[in-house]
Enzyme design. Structure first.
Site, PDB file in Angstrom:
ATOM      1  N   LYS A  70       0.820  -1.211   0.000  1.00 51.82           N
ATOM      2  CA  LYS A  70       0.000   0.000   0.000  1.00 51.82           C
ATOM      3  C   LYS A  70       0.852   1.257   0.000  1.00 51.82           C
ATOM      4  O   LYS A  70       0.408   2.310  -0.429  1.00 51.82           O
ATOM      5  CB  LYS A  70      -0.971   0.006   1.170  1.00 51.82           C
ATOM      6  CG  LYS A  70      -2.252  -0.731   0.833  1.00 51.82           C
ATOM      7  CD  LYS A  70      -3.389  -0.422   1.751  1.00 51.82           C
ATOM      8  CE  LYS A  70      -3.020  -0.653   3.189  1.00 51.82           C
ATOM      9  NZ  LYS A  70      -2.510  -2.027   3.397  1.00 51.82           N
TER      10      LYS A  70
ATOM     11  N   CYS B 219     -13.704   0.343  15.629  1.00 53.27           N
ATOM     12  CA  CYS B 219     -12.537  -0.540  15.561  1.00 53.27           C
ATOM     13  C   CYS B 219     -11.835  -0.770  16.882  1.00 53.27           C
ATOM     14  O   CYS B 219     -11.402  -1.893  17.143  1.00 53.27           O
ATOM     15  CB  CYS B 219     -11.556  -0.061  14.494  1.00 53.27           C
ATOM     16  SG  CYS B 219     -10.654   1.435  14.858  1.00 53.27           S
ATOM     17  N   MET B 220     -11.679   0.233  17.737  1.00 50.78           N
ATOM     18  CA  MET B 220     -10.832   0.030  18.916  1.00 50.78           C
ATOM     19  C   MET B 220     -11.559   0.183  20.243  1.00 50.78           C
ATOM     20  O   MET B 220     -10.966   0.003  21.292  1.00 50.78           O
ATOM     21  CB  MET B 220      -9.649   1.010  18.898  1.00 50.78           C
ATOM     22  CG  MET B 220      -8.710   0.851  17.723  1.00 50.78           C
ATOM     23  SD  MET B 220      -8.126  -0.836  17.425  1.00 50.78           S
ATOM     24  CE  MET B 220      -7.097  -1.099  18.873  1.00 50.78           C
TER      25      MET B 220
ATOM     26  N   MET C 131      -9.278  -6.686  14.807  1.00 48.04           N
ATOM     27  CA  MET C 131     -10.716  -6.573  14.657  1.00 48.04           C
ATOM     28  C   MET C 131     -11.476  -7.838  15.023  1.00 48.04           C
ATOM     29  O   MET C 131     -12.622  -7.771  15.458  1.00 48.04           O
ATOM     30  CB  MET C 131     -11.064  -6.153  13.224  1.00 48.04           C
ATOM     31  CG  MET C 131     -10.525  -4.789  12.872  1.00 48.04           C
ATOM     32  SD  MET C 131     -11.132  -3.543  14.005  1.00 48.04           S
ATOM     33  CE  MET C 131      -9.605  -2.838  14.589  1.00 48.04           C
TER      34      MET C 131
ATOM     35  N   GLY D 218      -5.937  -0.483  14.207  1.00 45.42           N
ATOM     36  CA  GLY D 218      -6.187  -0.518  12.779  1.00 45.42           C
ATOM     37  C   GLY D 218      -5.829   0.764  12.062  1.00 45.42           C
ATOM     38  O   GLY D 218      -5.154   0.751  11.046  1.00 45.42           O
ATOM     39  N   GLN D 219      -6.285   1.896  12.603  1.00 45.88           N
ATOM     40  CA  GLN D 219      -6.137   3.164  11.886  1.00 45.88           C
ATOM     41  C   GLN D 219      -4.862   3.887  12.293  1.00 45.88           C
ATOM     42  O   GLN D 219      -4.320   3.649  13.371  1.00 45.88           O
ATOM     43  CB  GLN D 219      -7.355   4.054  12.141  1.00 45.88           C
ATOM     44  CG  GLN D 219      -8.652   3.422  11.643  1.00 45.88           C
ATOM     45  CD  GLN D 219      -9.802   4.381  11.714  1.00 45.88           C
ATOM     46  OE1 GLN D 219      -9.937   5.250  10.863  1.00 45.88           O
ATOM     47  NE2 GLN D 219     -10.629   4.237  12.726  1.00 45.88           N
TER      48      GLN D 219
END
Lengths: 95, 845
Positions: free
Chosen positions: B85, B181-182, B374, B411-412
């Protein structure tokens, strides 16, 4: 023009087969490899699409445990007329 | 372009890769050709835009455009590597449909929710937005408006939003997409340890003997961390990798022990391991006596659904999380139910595999790093499940030291740095403070120079609840920044879309591209992307990283920060606070929120003029926000934010001064006397241990997030998921990502070659499930859940191999909104939606 370099980590026992598979890919060169399975690979190709595909293919070669990009450079030259398409956006409340 | 420059670039590329791989090249290959002057590429560090790993990248800018990137060789995180990515970083800003002007739905020159989008000025955009927001505030008070932000916001974007909503509008209706997500991870940190975020760091990847992945596909989702893990596995004697998941994915290729488990039975497996440890007397009794309190939590807590839902009506303790004490013997008895036979039968994992995993954890000589994201967080019992893994580590004393690391992966890119640390949640304030505690509100009011009682003590609407309130017309204004919730949120058709289209509501979306969210809104605000502003992220290992503005934002697009600060000019304190509150600080009479929140002598403290921002080579960088507002905005905001870390009642969050971060490749907080902290809570590694417990023994732990310095080991039982496959809907649906696309693809799908490589979200299905339904590979199918349907094609040969009874669909495809199918059931404690388990049936289309 797109130029990329990667470090590919192959399982040491698969080093030669991975290297052979990479050598078969157009625009791809293996510059060196270490005993621990690490390889320095470059891609040099006019098409961005080709490079992106090639990177995905590399990571899927049997025996490759991880493939990491190191460097990428991209420049639009007159010779590269890769048609630019994009994701269609659908506006529909029922779909 | 001259051949010589191409050779130069190529040799740069090869040299960089060789250095990163630790291999030496022959001298001839390092020949540098002479470079053209006008081909000058300016290299500067910037964190990657994508995942929570937080790799550092060198961005090469030429003629106002990013043309190249290179893994930053000076980064401790990625050491010169990038993942696939990273290839797209230089391209995601240049999609053809990049938004450059505000767009408002109009008919006959006036705002009309049913109208078509027309270009308007920023002035007109804020005019209509202010009109709608003031009307909603007048009618419903602070709960009538809401903002939905992001774990991809820069630190000061989130901080400004928090000030604007909580201090400005007195509304706690501010929640980030990090809720999706968290939130479960945060809930478990707070219940177990009293402070958020991992106690270890990425260095554990090199110190651990063994790795256990709990429902995380690191090979695709955190590839750089995976490559470090692979390195250790291939070079360290006796190293093992165990992988648990509900389907087979790429990470299984390295697994010494791969386990496929029945959805939700991870709760059983973790309890079984605790049981094994106790039965075999492998636990560290001294550690438990000195450092751990054993607790149990209220059970039968429902699924976070609407109160009238039958499942919520049935639940005895809907949404409750109260803890009570438990003796060791009571705990031992509670986990004894989870025998090997029982667990193997229900989880469908062969007994020998489970036992091998348990033996690993129970071995006092093996240092273990548990990793999860997740699969464990997007779970109706996510908080419990995170806790159960901490229980295993606490039983063995395998925590807060090199290699022994229960590590919650983020995740982010800045769910930690922005959402969690700044506290952009419906119940929080910066530095782990909460709105419900009067002494915490007082700290915020002091630092923000507000009259007493400005901060609202009532918890606001969390992510899923915000959408329900919009649907019910109880919240009428909504501003979404830096996320694509219409695609990423759960149960889109039943809850979200009706809310956005409700005529009582005004929806504004800030985004660089016309995503599904933008197109579903009433007002679209064109937003600058990360490299087009000076920013900061905080990654999963508590590393705060800064970057300078590399290029200009196109057209009239502006950063999230600029938008928030400009919008705050539209409100006076009388309108926002009411006369009574203003009377407490009469010097504020007649002032705008902008003046009170930003021109407050603190945020506007640092001067700015062109040339202020420079790198070590004296290259000058722009800073559009500071130029516009006339002071160094980001520095002022950050330095004010830092005060929460030292003037508040929750110690241990200290960050370095602003200027430091521009010089280094990030620092892991707490930063004390310029030194970062790799392992928290342990004497010798964490300066706060001795500070807060002067009698601590050398090398011992002290969990200073809790008043008595002890961590909570919290027992929780297995409880079933909200939906289980039945006669009609006979398959589990699990959703997630694939390597190539980030989240909803709003950025990655703009890169033509990437869109072409993976254009469609397919349904990964087990071959015999496909056969039983008369479906071949590639067949067109409908996936139907009780809530909706989508059409796609079958893939039985792909990278993800599902077991019988389960299918997997990624969520990056705007033409296949898989989240229409998802139930908006959440963990009742964290309010995080479960994206991994709902029921569907599949038929030929």
């Amino acid at each position: 023009m797109t130029i990329c370099s990667l470090v590919i980590q192959a399982k040491p026992q698969h080093l030669s087969t991975v290297s052979a598979s990479l050598h078969e890919m157009q625009g791809v060169e293996v510059h060196m490899q270490g005993e621990n399975g690490k390889m320095v690979v470059s891609i040099d190709h006019p098409s961005r699409e080709y490079c992106s595909d090639a990177m995905t293919k590399m990571s899927q070669i049997n025996g490759v445990m991880s493939s990491s990009l190191v460097f990428e450079y991209q420049e639009e030259l007159e010779a590269d007329q890769t048609p630019q398409e994009q994701a269609p956006i659908i506006l529909s409340q029922s779909s | 372009m001259k051949i010589s420059r191409r050779d130069f670039i190529k040799s740069q590329a090869i040299a960089a890769a060789a250095a990163t791989a630790g291999l030496t090249l022959p001298a001839t290959q390092l020949a540098h050709a002479k470079e053209d002057d006008d081909a000058e590429v300016r290299w500067d560090k910037i964190p990657c835009r994508f995942c929570g790993t937080g790799c550092s990248v060198l961005a090469g800018t030429r003629k106002g455009r990013i043309v190249a990137t290179q893994g930053d060789p000076d980064s401790d995180v990625n050491k010169g590597l990038n993942c696939i990515k990273g290839y797209f970083l230089s391209k995601i800003m240049y999609g053809r449909d990049r938004l450059t002007t505000p767009l408002l739905r109009k008919t006959d020159g006036k705002y009309d929710k049913e109208g078509e989008f027309e270009e308007v000025s920023w002035d007109e955009a804020f005019d209509i937005m202010a009109e709608k927001w003031k009307a909603a505030l007048k009618e419903k008070g602070p709960s009538g408006v809401g903002m939905f932000g992001s774990g991809q916001w820069a630190i000061w974007d989130g901080y400004a939003a928090s000030k604007f909503m909580k201090a400005g509008l007195r509304s706690n209706n501010l929640d980030p997409n990090a809720r999706h997500c968290m939130a479960s991870a945060v809930g478990a940190f707070m219940r177990g340890f009293g402070i958020d975020e991992p106690m270890g760091s990425y260095d554990d990847l090199e110190h651990a003997d063994a790795f256990v992945l709990w429902g995380a596909n690191m090979a695709e989702m955190h590839p750089i961390l995976w490559s470090r893990l692979v390195d250790t596995r291939l070079t360290r004697e006796g190293s093992e990798v165990h992988v648990l998941s509900t389907y087979t994915h790429r990470s299984f290729e390295l697994a010494d022990n791969g386990m496929i488990f029945e959805p939700q039975t991870d709760l059983m497996i973790a309890n079984y391991i605790a049981n094994y440890i106790i039965q075999n007397k492998a636990y560290d009794k001294k550690f438990l006596d000195d450092h751990v309190n054993i607790k149990k939590t209220v059970t039968d807590i429902g699924y976070g659904l609407r109160p009238e839902h039958p499942l919520e009506q049935k639940a005895k303790n809907s949404g409750k999380g109260k803890l009570s004490g438990m003796t060791f013997d009571e705990y031992a008895k509670a986990v004894s139910e989870y025998t090997l036979e029982y667990t193997s039968e229900h989880s469908k994992v062969p007994a020998d595999k489970l036992e091998r995993l348990a033996k690993l954890y129970a071995d006092p000589n093996k240092k273990i790093m548990s990793l999860w994201t997740m699969g464990m967080n997007q779970h109706t019992r996510g908080v419990w499940m995170n806790g159960l893994v901490y229980n295993i580590h606490l039983l063995m004393g395998k925590i807060a030291e090199p290699g022994n690391s229960p590590f919650s992966l983020t995740g982010q890119p800045s769910a930690c740095g922005t959402a969690r640390e700044v506290g952009t949640f419906a119940h929080r304030l910066p530095a782990d403070l909460v709105v419900k505690k009067p002494e915490h509100r007082a700290v915020a009011e002091k630092i923000w120079k507000l009259p007493a009682d400005t901060i609202n003590p009532k918890v606001g609407f969390h992510a899923v609840l915000m959408q329900r309130m919009l649907k019910d017309g109880k919240m009428n204004c909504y501003w979404q920044q830096c996320n694509n919730n219409m695609q990423a949120g759960p149960n889109i058709n039943e809850e979200m879309l009706p809310g956005w289209r409700n005529p009582a509501n005004f929806i504004a979306v800030s985004d660089p591209y016309p995503t599904i969210s933008a197109i579903s809104a009433d007002l679209i605000l064109p937003t600058a992307m990360w490299a087009e502003k000076e920013g900061a992220f905080g990654n999963a290992e508590r590393r705060t990283q800064f970057w300078r503005q590399q290029v200009d934002a196109p057209g009239e697009s502006k950063s999230d920060l600029w938008q928030i600060m400009e919008f705050s000019k539209r409100f006076t304190v009388e309108e926002a606070w009411g006369a009574e509150l203003v009377a407490k600080m009469p010097e504020y009479k007649g002032k705008t929120l902008y003046q009170v929140l930003f021109k407050n002598g603190q945020v506007d403290k640092f001067p700015y003029k062109s040339g202020t921002v420079q790198d070590d080579d004296k290259n000058i960088y722009q800073n559009d926000e500071s130029k516009h507002f006339g002071y160094y905005v980001q520095k002022g905001l950050f330095e004010e934010y830092r005060r929460f870390q030292t003037e508040g009642p929750k110690p241990g969050h200290d960050q370095a001064p602003f200027d430091t971060y521009h010089k280094v490749r990030g620092l892991r907080w707490p930063v004390v006397d310029g030194k970062e902290t790799l392992w928290r809570y342990r004497e010798g590694y964490d300066p706060f241990v001795k500070k807060l417990n002067p009698d601590v023994k050398k090398g011992d732990v002290y969990f200073y997030g809790k008043k008595d310095g002890k961590a909570n080991l919290i027992f929780a039982p297995y409880e079933p998921p909200a939906e289980t496959p039945n006669e009609e809907f006979d398959l589990w649906l699990c959703t997630g990502r694939v390597l190539e696309h980030w989240h909803t693809g709003s950025m990655t799908n703009r890169v033509p070659e990437l869109h072409r490589a993976v254009p469609d979200a397919l349904v990964y299905m087990n071959p015999s499930d496909a056969r039983d339904r008369g479906l071949r590979n590639g067949a067109k199918v409908k996936i139907i859940s009780p809530r909706g349907e989508i059409t796609t094609r079958v893939n039985v040969r792909g990278r993800n191999k599902t077991p019988k009874g389960l299918v997997f669909v990624p969520f990056f495809d705007a033409r296949r909104l898989v989240n229409k199918l998802i139930l908006d059931a959440t963990d009742p404690l964290s309010k995080e939606a479960d994206y991994k388990k709902c029921v569907v049936k599949i038929v030929a289309a």
